[in-house]
Design an enzyme around this catalytic site. Sequence first.
Site, PDB file in Angstrom:
ATOM      1  N   CYS A  90       6.903   8.460  -1.844  1.00  0.00           N
ATOM      2  CA  CYS A  90       6.041   7.439  -1.875  1.00  0.00           C
ATOM      3  C   CYS A  90       5.185   8.284  -2.627  1.00  0.00           C
ATOM      4  CB  CYS A  90       5.531   7.763  -0.416  1.00  0.00           C
ATOM      5  SG  CYS A  90       4.003   6.693  -0.185  1.00  0.00           S
TER       6      CYS A  90
ATOM      7  N   CYS B 284       5.447   2.991  -7.559  1.00  0.00           N
ATOM      8  CA  CYS B 284       5.430   2.645  -6.172  1.00  0.00           C
ATOM      9  C   CYS B 284       6.960   2.448  -5.966  1.00  0.00           C
ATOM     10  CB  CYS B 284       4.709   1.455  -5.655  1.00  0.00           C
ATOM     11  SG  CYS B 284       4.733   1.038  -4.261  1.00  0.00           S
TER      12      CYS B 284
END
Length: 282
Positions: free
Chosen positions: A79, A198
């Site tokens: 992440c 992302c």
Amino acid sequence: MAIIKNLNLGPIGIFDSGYGGLTVLSEIKKLMPQYDFIYLGDNARAPYGNRSYELVYEFTLQAVKWFFQQGCHIVILACNTASSKALRDIQQKYLPDVNSNKRVLGVIRPTAEAITKLTKTGHVAVLGTENTIQSKSYEKEIEKLNPDLQLTSEACPMWVPIVENKEYDKPGADYFVKQHLDNLLSKDEKIDTIILGCTHYPLLLQKIIQYTPKNISIISQDTYVAESLRDYLYRHPEMDLLCSKNARRRYCTTESAEKFGDLASLFLKESIEVEKINLDKK
Ligand code: DGL
């Protein structure tokens, strides 16, 4: 020769605020199928993208502690938001007090390394959550690797909710994808390489390609993170020895197991069994 015995082997932990880290796990599994993995999505508290530093740190640290309780020696923060907000402090403030055999790794460094090798014009771009963009983590890593590169960035706060709500292939997604790509490309016309900063964004790849001029390459970080983990274990055989290798996978979420299983199967292209766990219980 030293005799190593009674090693407590453990799976590799893969963490994301939600489903996005599954794009990374998918590539890691292809490259290292024999290793055991536990995936955890903190879906109950996702998205992390516009939460405060304190909360992203607290939630990520809770997850790391949970992985260690499950026997993991290595945890990948799959992440960008957690990597850019919490990784440094976990590595510098938390890990030294825990155990010298535990490692927490992020996704930003391997992605920055990839982009510095791929650009020809020296003008690159990153798309990410508000937190990732505001942290300037990509600027800092790229500056260390090649200070001559020019990085332009664009926060895309709607893209994670679009993916998490299964709208990524629906017509409504086009508006937000086009809007952010147009904004980004209007800032620097020499951009030749864009990083999807992302782990949720690969699900929007078809639409991103549709609204990006053909001469611009789009970099999805999953393969680079997978290669970098394999390389890390090769360079650190003492850590590789601690990884169990029975090709087992465990999928966990902090929200409904059924809901997670549903969407996760779209990311992984296979159906999976899911456990619901609690992170915030001390
Ligand atoms: N997949 C996460 C990332 O890479 C999404 C962050 C979020 O929860 O907003 O940044």
